[in-house]
Design a protein around this motif. Structure first.
Motif, PDB file in Angstrom:
ATOM      1  N   LEU A 187       0.861  -1.232  -0.028  1.00 56.02           N
ATOM      2  CA  LEU A 187      -0.013  -0.020   0.149  1.00 56.02           C
ATOM      3  C   LEU A 187       0.839   1.192   0.104  1.00 56.02           C
ATOM      4  O   LEU A 187       0.483   2.346  -0.407  1.00 56.02           O
ATOM      5  N   GLY A 224       2.076  12.506   5.823  1.00 52.06           N
ATOM      6  CA  GLY A 224       1.900  10.818   5.353  1.00 52.06           C
ATOM      7  C   GLY A 224       3.061  10.451   4.343  1.00 52.06           C
ATOM      8  O   GLY A 224       3.095   9.780   3.155  1.00 52.06           O
ATOM      9  N   GLY A 234       4.982   7.749   4.639  1.00 51.01           N
ATOM     10  CA  GLY A 234       5.237   6.521   4.274  1.00 51.01           C
ATOM     11  C   GLY A 234       6.504   6.120   4.945  1.00 51.01           C
ATOM     12  O   GLY A 234       6.845   6.237   5.987  1.00 51.01           O
ATOM     13  N   ARG A 289       9.981   7.443   1.286  1.00 49.14           N
ATOM     14  CA  ARG A 289      10.604   7.580  -0.083  1.00 49.14           C
ATOM     15  C   ARG A 289      11.179   8.922  -0.550  1.00 49.14           C
ATOM     16  O   ARG A 289      12.302   9.033  -0.859  1.00 49.14           O
ATOM     17  N   ASP A 336       3.338  11.331  10.115  1.00 54.44           N
ATOM     18  CA  ASP A 336       2.345  10.378   9.669  1.00 54.44           C
ATOM     19  C   ASP A 336       1.425   9.912  10.803  1.00 54.44           C
ATOM     20  O   ASP A 336       1.930  10.111  11.929  1.00 54.44           O
ATOM     21  N   SER A 342       3.982   3.276  10.103  1.00 52.45           N
ATOM     22  CA  SER A 342       4.663   4.013   8.906  1.00 52.45           C
ATOM     23  C   SER A 342       5.715   4.993   9.449  1.00 52.45           C
ATOM     24  O   SER A 342       6.884   4.979   9.138  1.00 52.45           O
ATOM     25  N   ALA A 388       1.850  12.887  -0.814  1.00 52.63           N
ATOM     26  CA  ALA A 388       1.835  12.376  -2.103  1.00 52.63           C
ATOM     27  C   ALA A 388       0.972  10.979  -1.746  1.00 52.63           C
ATOM     28  O   ALA A 388       1.403  10.429  -1.050  1.00 52.63           O
ATOM     29  N   TRP A 427      -5.230  18.459   9.136  1.00 55.24           N
ATOM     30  CA  TRP A 427      -4.004  18.825   8.343  1.00 55.24           C
ATOM     31  C   TRP A 427      -3.832  20.247   7.872  1.00 55.24           C
ATOM     32  O   TRP A 427      -2.860  21.020   7.982  1.00 55.24           O
TER      33      TRP A 427
HETATM   34  C1  LIG Z   1       0.004   5.453  -0.325  1.00 51.58           C
HETATM   35  S1  LIG Z   1       1.114   5.684   1.257  1.00 51.58           S
HETATM   36  C2  LIG Z   1       2.081   7.085   0.490  1.00 51.58           C
HETATM   37  C3  LIG Z   1       3.515   7.272   1.223  1.00 51.58           C
HETATM   38  C4  LIG Z   1       4.258   8.283   0.817  1.00 51.58           C
HETATM   39  N1  LIG Z   1       3.663   9.654   0.978  1.00 51.58           N
HETATM   40  C5  LIG Z   1       4.858   7.921  -0.844  1.00 51.58           C
HETATM   41  O1  LIG Z   1       4.220   8.793  -1.605  1.00 51.58           O
HETATM   42  O2  LIG Z   1       5.678   7.242  -0.652  1.00 51.58           O
HETATM   43  C6  LIG Z   1      -0.104   6.815   2.330  1.00 51.58           C
HETATM   44  C7  LIG Z   1       0.578   7.081   3.685  1.00 51.58           C
HETATM   45  O3  LIG Z   1      -0.356   7.996   4.342  1.00 51.58           O
HETATM   46  C8  LIG Z   1      -0.301   7.809   5.683  1.00 51.58           C
HETATM   47  N2  LIG Z   1      -1.606   8.106   6.104  1.00 51.58           N
HETATM   48  C9  LIG Z   1      -2.622   7.378   6.316  1.00 51.58           C
HETATM   49  N3  LIG Z   1      -3.830   8.231   6.921  1.00 51.58           N
HETATM   50  C10 LIG Z   1      -3.012   9.174   7.373  1.00 51.58           C
HETATM   51  C11 LIG Z   1      -3.647  10.682   7.967  1.00 51.58           C
HETATM   52  N4  LIG Z   1      -4.680  10.595   8.555  1.00 51.58           N
HETATM   53  N5  LIG Z   1      -2.567  11.522   7.990  1.00 51.58           N
HETATM   54  C12 LIG Z   1      -1.375  11.233   7.650  1.00 51.58           C
HETATM   55  N6  LIG Z   1      -0.885  10.258   7.060  1.00 51.58           N
HETATM   56  C13 LIG Z   1      -1.779   9.308   6.956  1.00 51.58           C
HETATM   57  C14 LIG Z   1      -0.073   5.920   5.718  1.00 51.58           C
HETATM   58  O4  LIG Z   1       0.571   5.805   7.013  1.00 51.58           O
HETATM   59  C15 LIG Z   1       0.964   6.005   4.479  1.00 51.58           C
HETATM   60  O5  LIG Z   1       2.244   6.367   4.932  1.00 51.58           O
END
Ligand SMILES: C[S@@+](CC[C@H](N)C(=O)[O-])C[C@H]1O[C@@H](n2cnc3c(N)ncnc32)[C@H](O)[C@@H]1O
Length: 337
Positions: free
Chosen positions: A94, A180, A182, A185, A204, A209, A248, A262
């Motif tokens: 994911l 967020g 992740g 990256r 995050d 994460s 992202a 946010w």
């Molecule tokens: C698809 S991943 C993208 C990760 C990173 N931004 C990238 O592009 O490589 C989505 C990310 O959003 C985070 N996430 C999910 N819900 C969130 C929230 N409410 N606030 C901040 N981050 C969140 C997850 O933990 C995950 O790291």
């Protein structure tokens, strides 16, 4: 007919029968089969430190995050984290999908993706940043070029967009908040690519994460300028501490009230620029707990952020169509009094 000929004739009859009904059946080689049925590339090399689900550091983070009764921790898509593969978090997951189809189709797609990014990579980031496939990352190799991955190609494409609009590579003392983030990256790639980077702060709302990000950034040796902030400490970040926020593939995976949280933080911090990569081809839509999608552009606008650039990640429609990727690069600017 001998037994082998009988088997071949039966196979040909079955293939014809299926083809006439619209199905194409192919026999995969052992390598192709492994490629199509595994989530990650290459085994983890001996000696590579691997994050663990029962690491006391993760247990402590989880406890801290679970205590928060904030809208940002009411998850939808990210409520189940049992899927996280701690050893191979850069594999197909994911965090990042690898668009995998049959190996030959994938190779053709990645070659097109590479050629597209290469043509715009005026800083030579593809070569300079590189890809070693650590933590199960799928890599693709083409003659005369260094190995690439989706992590690398997406990151260079995003940094090239930001460089075109905000001249990021010449920005001395740049400070960014990655919402967020992740496994880190873009933090890793920005730290490699931008000599003037002063701070790339990864936040995050998912403890797993944050834990992986902490581990990965340390492993890559990019702390500082990259770092992790734990979610409970986000409201203590100082106003004026960041020039740019990055988001992202995140807001499209959260409920609207999380995006609002946010947006309030960004307004409080007075961040001037917000870079968003939505999952959807049009508009800006959240992922609610009941599966519905809600507009979040108006939430950002209420926070004072106005959309100033909205471009497809691949300007060429033929590339978008062949890759079947309709990501966009969007830039919001804060209304200043
Ligand atoms: C698809 S991943 C993208 C990760 C990173 N931004 C990238 O592009 O490589 C989505 C990310 O959003 C985070 N996430 C999910 N819900 C969130 C929230 N409410 N606030 C901040 N981050 C969140 C997850 O933990 C995950 O790291």
């Amino acid at each position: 007919m001998n037994a082998a000929q009988l088997r071949a004739a039966a196979r040909a009859r079955a293939q014809r029968w299926l083809r006439d009904r619209g199905y194409l059946v192919e026999r995969l080689t052992p390598d192709e089969l492994r490629y199509m049925t595994s989530w990650s590339d290459a085994p983890i090399p001996a000696g590579q430190p691997v994050p663990q689900r029962d690491d006391p550091r993760l247990v402590a983070l989880r406890r801290r995050y679970d205590e928060l009764d904030w809208p940002v921790t009411a998850h939808s898509r990210w409520s189940d984290r049992s899927f996280v593969d701690f050893a191979r978090f850069r594999g197909d997951s994911l965090y990042i999908w690898h668009y995998r189809e049959s190996p030959r189709v994938s190779a053709l797609k990645y070659f097109m993706f590479l050629r597209y990014v290469e043509e715009r990579d005026h800083k030579g980031w593809l070569d300079a940043l590189g890809e070693d496939g650590a933590f199960g990352c799928w890599t693709f190799e083409f003659p005369g070029r260094r190995p690439v991955s989706r992590d690398l190609l997406d990151s260079v494409n995003e940094l090239t967009f930001l460089d075109r609009h905000l001249q990021l590579s010449g920005w001395d003392g740049l400070r960014a908040l990655d919402i967020g983030a992740g496994y880190g990256r873009l933090a890793h790639r920005a730290a490699q690519a931008l000599p003037g980077l002063r701070d790339w702060c990864c936040a995050d709302a998912v403890a797993e994460s944050t834990y992986l990000c902490e581990h990965y950034l340390q492993y890559r040796g990019v702390v500082p300028p990259a770092r992790v902030v734990e979610l409970p400490d986000v409201p203590s970040l100082a106003p004026g501490a960041f020039d740019l926020a990055v988001n992202a593939h995140v807001f499209s995976e959260c409920p609207r009230e999380a995006v609002r949280w946010w947006a309030e933080q960004l307004a409080r911090l007075g961040v001037n620029w917000l870079f968003v990569v939505p999952n959807e081809a049009d508009g800006f839509f959240t992922h609610e707990a009941d599966g519905s999608r809600r507009d979040y552009r108006e939430v950002l606008e209420q926070g004072g952020y106005r959309l100033v650039v909205d471009e497809p990640a691949f300007a060429d429609p033929a590339v978008r169509e062949l890759l079947r990727v309709h990501d966009r690069h969007c830039l919001f600017e804060r209304d200043r009094p």
